[in-house]
Motif scaffolding. Structure first.
Motif, PDB file in Angstrom:
ATOM      1  N   ASN A  75     -53.851  -4.529  32.392  1.00 16.00           N
ATOM      2  CA  ASN A  75     -53.994  -3.719  31.548  1.00 16.00           C
ATOM      3  C   ASN A  75     -53.036  -3.889  30.396  1.00 16.00           C
ATOM      4  O   ASN A  75     -51.542  -5.156  30.401  1.00 16.00           O
ATOM      5  CB  ASN A  75     -52.917  -2.907  32.944  1.00 16.00           C
ATOM      6  N   GLY A 118     -55.997  -6.472  37.391  1.00 18.79           N
ATOM      7  CA  GLY A 118     -55.793  -4.874  38.397  1.00 18.79           C
ATOM      8  C   GLY A 118     -57.365  -5.384  38.985  1.00 18.79           C
ATOM      9  O   GLY A 118     -57.766  -5.850  39.149  1.00 18.79           O
ATOM     10  N   TYR A 156     -58.639   3.258  39.941  1.00 15.05           N
ATOM     11  CA  TYR A 156     -58.380   1.978  39.443  1.00 15.05           C
ATOM     12  C   TYR A 156     -56.352   1.410  40.604  1.00 15.05           C
ATOM     13  O   TYR A 156     -55.752   2.473  40.334  1.00 15.05           O
ATOM     14  CB  TYR A 156     -57.714   1.845  37.972  1.00 15.05           C
ATOM     15  N   ARG A 166     -61.354  -5.256  30.190  1.00 17.95           N
ATOM     16  CA  ARG A 166     -62.021  -6.687  31.593  1.00 17.95           C
ATOM     17  C   ARG A 166     -62.645  -7.528  30.912  1.00 17.95           C
ATOM     18  O   ARG A 166     -62.656  -7.521  29.498  1.00 17.95           O
ATOM     19  CB  ARG A 166     -63.522  -6.364  32.227  1.00 17.95           C
ATOM     20  N   PHE A 178     -52.824  -1.252  39.942  1.00 17.67           N
ATOM     21  CA  PHE A 178     -52.678  -2.278  38.738  1.00 17.67           C
ATOM     22  C   PHE A 178     -51.389  -3.145  39.060  1.00 17.67           C
ATOM     23  O   PHE A 178     -50.641  -1.750  39.340  1.00 17.67           O
ATOM     24  CB  PHE A 178     -53.023  -2.660  37.466  1.00 17.67           C
ATOM     25  N   SER A 211     -64.252  -1.200  28.556  1.00 21.26           N
ATOM     26  CA  SER A 211     -62.258  -0.880  28.846  1.00 21.26           C
ATOM     27  C   SER A 211     -62.501   0.643  28.762  1.00 21.26           C
ATOM     28  O   SER A 211     -63.365   1.888  28.367  1.00 21.26           O
ATOM     29  CB  SER A 211     -62.180  -1.337  27.611  1.00 21.26           C
ATOM     30  N   TYR A 222     -60.035  -7.176  35.734  1.00 24.21           N
ATOM     31  CA  TYR A 222     -59.352  -6.231  35.031  1.00 24.21           C
ATOM     32  C   TYR A 222     -57.848  -6.261  34.829  1.00 24.21           C
ATOM     33  O   TYR A 222     -57.186  -7.120  35.431  1.00 24.21           O
ATOM     34  CB  TYR A 222     -59.636  -5.085  35.690  1.00 24.21           C
ATOM     35  N   ARG A 281     -60.982  -2.576  40.171  1.00 24.03           N
ATOM     36  CA  ARG A 281     -61.244  -1.293  39.625  1.00 24.03           C
ATOM     37  C   ARG A 281     -62.388  -0.719  40.827  1.00 24.03           C
ATOM     38  O   ARG A 281     -63.232  -1.794  41.295  1.00 24.03           O
ATOM     39  CB  ARG A 281     -61.273  -0.938  38.094  1.00 24.03           C
ATOM     40  N   ASN A 288     -56.949  -0.247  29.120  1.00 18.51           N
ATOM     41  CA  ASN A 288     -57.225  -1.655  30.322  1.00 18.51           C
ATOM     42  C   ASN A 288     -58.801  -1.758  29.858  1.00 18.51           C
ATOM     43  O   ASN A 288     -59.777  -1.048  29.687  1.00 18.51           O
ATOM     44  CB  ASN A 288     -57.290  -0.553  31.452  1.00 18.51           C
TER      45      ASN A 288
END
Length: 192
Positions: free
Chosen positions: A68, A95, A106, A61, A108, A33, A66, A97, A59
């Motif tokens: 946000n 998102g 990244y 996972r 998103f 993160s 992922y 990454r 951000n």
């Protein structure tokens, strides 16, 4: 705030399945993160006005996806000046990454709860009137980070914040802080 802390901790626990790497005598967790804070300039499309902006985002996972959660502010004045023309939003996004030793890329996007005030009209004396709004919008952002260290970096962000009242696009310079650091390698213990 409690929701953000909970999701940040939950995502940190899910990171064990990603590999650890050794870089400059330190152990780092890939896929970790990270937190970003950025400021920059934007362009409000309906008023054709330059704006100043500020954003923050966590951000993280969950499994291989992922996410946000963030905050964005845009106005003709900085946040500490109380201008009537302003956009504030809280957004969530999903998102993609790509990360390596020196870079984090990244992208998103997702829904936002946007609220604020927008110029409405001026009367015959030149007094400006604004109307308030609170609506659902879309927030999207592309971040490129150059990692100064594996877990600290800097880079540009390009964003768009669109809703029916206030549309702004812009660029920011962001700071990147990752939770990737796990430990320092102790060569004495490894090689007695």
């Amino acid at each position: 705030m409690l929701f953000l802390i909970f999701t940040f901790r939950l995502s940190a626990q899910a990171q064990d399945e990603y590999k650890k790497i050794v870089y400059q005598d330190k152990i780092y967790q890939t896929g970790s993160s990270w937190f970003t804070i950025g400021a920059g300039a934007g362009f409000e499309t309906s008023l054709k006005d330059l704006e100043k902006n500020l954003s923050m985002g966590i951000n993280f996972r969950i499994k291989d996806q992922y996410f946000n959660v963030g905050y964005h502010f845009s106005s003709d004045e900085m946040i500490y000046k109380r201008s009537m023309q302003r956009l504030t939003d809280l957004h969530v996004g999903i998102g993609i990454r790509r990360e390596d030793l020196k870079h984090n890329v990244y992208f998103f996007g997702g829904p936002s709860n946007s609220y604020g005030y927008i110029y409405n009209y001026s009367d015959s004396t030149g007094t400006k009137y604004y109307k308030g709004f609170n609506t659902i919008g879309i927030y999207t952002e592309f971040q490129y980070t150059w990692k100064i260290f594996y877990d600290i970096g800097i880079g540009p962000s390009f964003y768009a914040n669109i809703n029916q009242y206030y549309k702004v696009v812009g660029v920011q310079l962001h700071l990147y802080f990752s939770t990737a650091y796990r430990n320092k390698i102790d060569f004495i213990k490894m090689n007695p």
